[in-house]
Design a protein around this motif. Structure first.
Motif, PDB file in Angstrom:
ATOM      1  N   ASN A  79       4.741   1.729   7.059  1.00 30.46           N
ATOM      2  CA  ASN A  79       4.243   1.227   5.782  1.00 30.46           C
ATOM      3  C   ASN A  79       3.274   0.088   6.067  1.00 30.46           C
ATOM      4  N   HIS A  88       0.812  -1.208   0.000  1.00 26.83           N
ATOM      5  CA  HIS A  88       0.000   0.000   0.000  1.00 26.83           C
ATOM      6  C   HIS A  88       0.854   1.271   0.000  1.00 26.83           C
ATOM      7  N   ALA A  89       0.341   2.297  -0.679  1.00 23.77           N
ATOM      8  CA  ALA A  89       0.850   3.655  -0.473  1.00 23.77           C
ATOM      9  C   ALA A  89       0.217   4.153   0.826  1.00 23.77           C
ATOM     10  N   THR A  90       0.635   5.086   1.406  1.00 23.50           N
ATOM     11  CA  THR A  90       1.606   6.124   1.415  1.00 23.50           C
ATOM     12  C   THR A  90       2.456   5.967   2.661  1.00 23.50           C
ATOM     13  N   PRO A  91       3.778   5.896   2.535  1.00 20.25           N
ATOM     14  CA  PRO A  91       4.598   5.825   3.749  1.00 20.25           C
ATOM     15  C   PRO A  91       4.390   7.065   4.614  1.00 20.25           C
ATOM     16  N   ARG A  92       4.470   6.883   5.922  1.00 13.67           N
ATOM     17  CA  ARG A  92       4.179   8.021   6.805  1.00 13.67           C
ATOM     18  C   ARG A  92       5.111   8.040   8.011  1.00 13.67           C
ATOM     19  N   THR A  93       5.789   9.151   8.187  1.00 10.93           N
ATOM     20  CA  THR A  93       6.573   9.350   9.402  1.00 10.93           C
ATOM     21  C   THR A  93       5.670   9.974  10.455  1.00 10.93           C
ATOM     22  N   THR A 130       4.931  11.683  14.076  1.00  8.95           N
ATOM     23  CA  THR A 130       5.722  12.645  14.841  1.00  8.95           C
ATOM     24  C   THR A 130       5.017  13.077  16.123  1.00  8.95           C
ATOM     25  N   GLN A 187      -4.740   9.565   6.994  1.00  3.29           N
ATOM     26  CA  GLN A 187      -4.684   9.435   5.523  1.00  3.29           C
ATOM     27  C   GLN A 187      -5.631   8.343   5.030  1.00  3.29           C
ATOM     28  N   PRO A 197      10.602   0.915   7.814  1.00  7.40           N
ATOM     29  CA  PRO A 197      11.422   0.744   6.610  1.00  7.40           C
ATOM     30  C   PRO A 197      12.488  -0.342   6.739  1.00  7.40           C
ATOM     31  N   THR A 255       8.791   5.683  10.706  1.00  6.53           N
ATOM     32  CA  THR A 255       7.998   5.678   9.477  1.00  6.53           C
ATOM     33  C   THR A 255       7.234   4.368   9.368  1.00  6.53           C
ATOM     34  N   ASP A 272       1.629  14.416  15.405  1.00  2.00           N
ATOM     35  CA  ASP A 272       0.529  13.455  15.375  1.00  2.00           C
ATOM     36  C   ASP A 272       0.082  13.091  16.787  1.00  2.00           C
ATOM     37  N   TYR A 293       4.720  -2.037   9.068  1.00  2.80           N
ATOM     38  CA  TYR A 293       6.143  -2.269   9.315  1.00  2.80           C
ATOM     39  C   TYR A 293       6.942  -0.986   9.121  1.00  2.80           C
ATOM     40  N   LEU A 320      -5.960  12.729   9.280  1.00  3.42           N
ATOM     41  CA  LEU A 320      -4.651  12.542   9.919  1.00  3.42           C
ATOM     42  C   LEU A 320      -4.122  11.142   9.631  1.00  3.42           C
ATOM     43  N   GLY A 331       9.008   9.927  14.900  1.00  8.78           N
ATOM     44  CA  GLY A 331      10.148   9.819  14.006  1.00  8.78           C
ATOM     45  C   GLY A 331      10.149   8.515  13.222  1.00  8.78           C
TER      46      GLY A 331
END
Lengths: 349, 349, 349
Positions: free
Chosen positions: A105, A21-26, A28, A226, A133, A103, A31, A131, A224, A101
């Protein structure tokens, strides 16, 4: 070829297929602040770096449900854009602590497919994995969802209903909770003296408080994460639908109920697993959410003396206080019940 | 024993008792962003790391009122869950600058108790202290609140009305403001040329702008502060109450008025103390807040030539512009007045 | 002298004058989280530090439009407090990547002045520049706005309509985008396989989804940008105005449309320039925003093989799906059209 995502229909899924799936998200501290502002959560481990460090975390972890929602949100464009209904969750385990901090997926594996007798829809079962990166898993869960077919005449893409555990085994809990120093856990600062041994199976707790939900709040939350499911955001289309208005993301209800449950479960600081969950009725803006819990089970974790596990049923209602623990009328849920969630929480021994 | 917090009733308090409140909270850049988004505050010291560093801060401090609200929010479950009314504040001093990453805790000492003649309620006076995990104090204030008795027949738990200063002494101001380099304070970037000597006692300033408040906004703000007072969140219960709807947290009004006051007091960048404050009338969603200020006094700080103090009366109204500085009609406040706050602000010399 | 800012009237501007705007602002991860929560943006470069690093950024940059709104917001108190209408934008270029922790300032140079024939108003043209404290420019754009005169009889302060480029030249694009490693750009994680060569001039894309806007949302957004334009916040005054209610900040519309455009333009990750834009009709709370795009042009960047530029027309509507790409009825815009924006986006080759 169309550049916009039409979403998958039932016949587009294949057994064993893995979807990245998209979208990777960091995620923080921003959030985390929004999560507090949206639900008013008060669990001290997630609220205070100092508290978290004292018991053994490097810093305050992100709320487990914030992690769940971010991981879940990514699956929507591929799995449930053409969904009729989100039917259930099972075998959800939190596997690694997540800090600002990090990320996130998500991938999903199609583990079951079952066409409905009408041939207009089918049920898709996916095991989704969140998971980092580096490939380490932070979360895993199964969800099944009823999805429209594009073409009724299309053959069913598979015919398998997976066997799912009704309860996550105690031996599988705790991976996302480091060993904690219970002697450094300040029960005064946490707001309650009650620990593992103070909860008895069968005990029911009314969480007392009610929280009214506004359209702006659930939209802000769901964006938030996504999560792009159209029913949450598009009043123009929803007004013409059977429902007649925007529907609130089920995860928003879970987070509200979990936050309300602090009043009675203040030290049950970590959700280790979700055994199952049903969104029994929809929630709409303007409704006030209440919640109560039942202690279903209490279990020691193999090899750990720092924390134990409470298996909890968390029930949320709308416009219906929970002093009498409303659940069913005969076989059916009471109309005011909106959520029936079964989960394992960790709590200091 | 009940696991949920029923809140304390008047007869549950004891003179001299010190209450350690839950929930420790690490405040972050996320909280600061939300604070800006909720009030539109523009004081440059809190808005810009570069500006703050130039004048002597290590980085932009958090807004004083954000610190106040977070410290205050923790006291609600123990002090005012059964409160009928928040009656007043006094002797509020900001003692240490707070930056993102700092963790805040709160304790309260019961310094006064006075049963009302009806014997149904009593007034509880507490001195609350916000502090960091190293024990250093960041904020101290007295508040008194009318609290229900559980049992009218219960004896009063004490009978003492504390003596409180009507004004915080100038010598007690400035602990939370490092020595600043006034020559590096860029009045152009700050948005106003007016400094200490430009304000005259007796001067009145209409802050011109109005801000309409939405339910989602005050709920998001009040949850951000982990303030659990039920009147702010539970429309279902409030609709049945005398008030008939959700009541907006008084601190939200203070922050709105303070933010509006930037237009006229742009360089009064730090609240050093709050001498007293009254929430004269309730604010509800849909109302538009206006504000005006009066300069009550102007005082040099002993031993400091960098900043001076302005004693300001900050008055907020609802649905009532403030060009004519509305306050009283005879002895009574005008019905449109919602806040009458008396505070010391620091401003470059 | 009045301490509050009355705003400038037409006759207060001078050709060539440079205005240094208040308030410096350090943008943070908190602002980024709020931006995601307000618009649901999913471009992976801005969403994930890991994704951004893989292709050559030091970390995820802030969304270009967040930077634009923060830079723009500072100009309001000096330029458009007494504006009747925001007429247009041109020559907007993004010049430097902005990360959390950066501080933004804005100056504006008056480059044109033209009194209207009524002599009641005039048009002011400014070139505004956003920059960091080290003086490096992050953003530059021209905007023109119709401003009231204080005194109809006052002479016009100048008479010059500047010549503006209708399109930013391709050679001027890309300064805010570091060289990226296209081989490390994960199109799967980004959510779309479509890159530079897959878009053809003349192609039209319906972005499908709709987003309903709430008062709380646009107010929270506009305050986040420290934009103080009164029409967005003051229901009390607006209810008495010709418009009758709060007007939503045009930049909010741009961000909503850009976020919706992800569905069809997922890899067009960076706005390099805005050639022009018109807010054709106002947007109000409760309206649902839809959007579609047309590819106007496709251009290689001189000296760069990593990314190319798409010139895009982005059209937003309210309560009007965009499957048929609504724009004009004869010479006039369709009443449902609210935004007509012309910009350059960068996309991997």
């Amino acid at each position: 070829m169309a550049k916009t995502n039409p979403g998958r229909f039932f016949e587009d899924f294949r057994l064993g297929e893995v979807i990245h799936h998209a979208t990777p998200r960091t995620v923080t501290a921003g959030d985390a602040a929004l999560y507090t502002a949206l639900y008013g959560s008060r669990f001290p481990v997630q609220s205070s770096d100092a508290f978290a460090r004292a018991i053994g975390y490097p810093s305050a972890p992100l709320d487990d449900l914030l992690v769940f929602h971010v991981v879940f949100g990514k699956t929507v464009p591929d799995i449930s854009l053409n969904a009729v209904a989100n039917l259930g969750y099972a075998e959800c385990r939190f596997l690694k602590v997540v800090h600002p901090g990090d990320t996130l997926n998500t991938t999903s594996e199609v583990i079951g497919l079952k066409e409905n007798s009408s041939r207009k829809t089918g049920v898709v079962y996916v095991r989704s994995t969140g998971y980092k990166p580096d490939g380490s898993k932070v979360l895993e869960y199964v969800r099944w969802v009823m999805v429209n077919k594009r073409d009724e005449a299309a053959p069913a893409p598979g015919d398998l209903v997976p066997t799912l555990q009704s309860v996550v085994d105690v031996s599988a809990l705790g991976a996302a909770c480091p060993p904690i120093d219970s002697t450094a856990y300040d029960f005064g600062l946490a707001g309650s003296r009650d620990r593992f041994a103070d909860y008895e199976p069968g005990e029911k707790i009314d969480h007392v408080d009610g929280m009214t939900v506004e359209e702006a709040e659930h939209q802000i939350a769901t964006r938030l994460y996504q999560n792009t499911a159209r029913v949450h955001f598009n009043e123009f289309a929803q007004a013409k639908s059977r429902i007649g208005r925007r529907l609130i993301y089920g995860g928003h209800v879970i987070s509200l109920a979990r936050s309300l449950s602090f009043n009675g479960l203040a030290n049950a600081f970590h959700i280790a697993a979700i055994n199952g969950g049903r969104h029994v009725n929809p929630l709409f803006a303007g409704d006030t959410v209440f919640a109560w819990s039942e202690v279903i089970d209490r279990a020691e974790l193999p090899g750990r003396t720092d924390v134990g596990a409470l298996r909890l049923r968390l029930v949320a209602t709308k416009d219906r206080p929970c002093a009498d623990h409303p659940l069913r009328t005969g076989k059916d849920y009471e109309p005011a019940v909106i959520l029936d969630l079964d989960y394992w929480a960790l709590i200091p021994r």
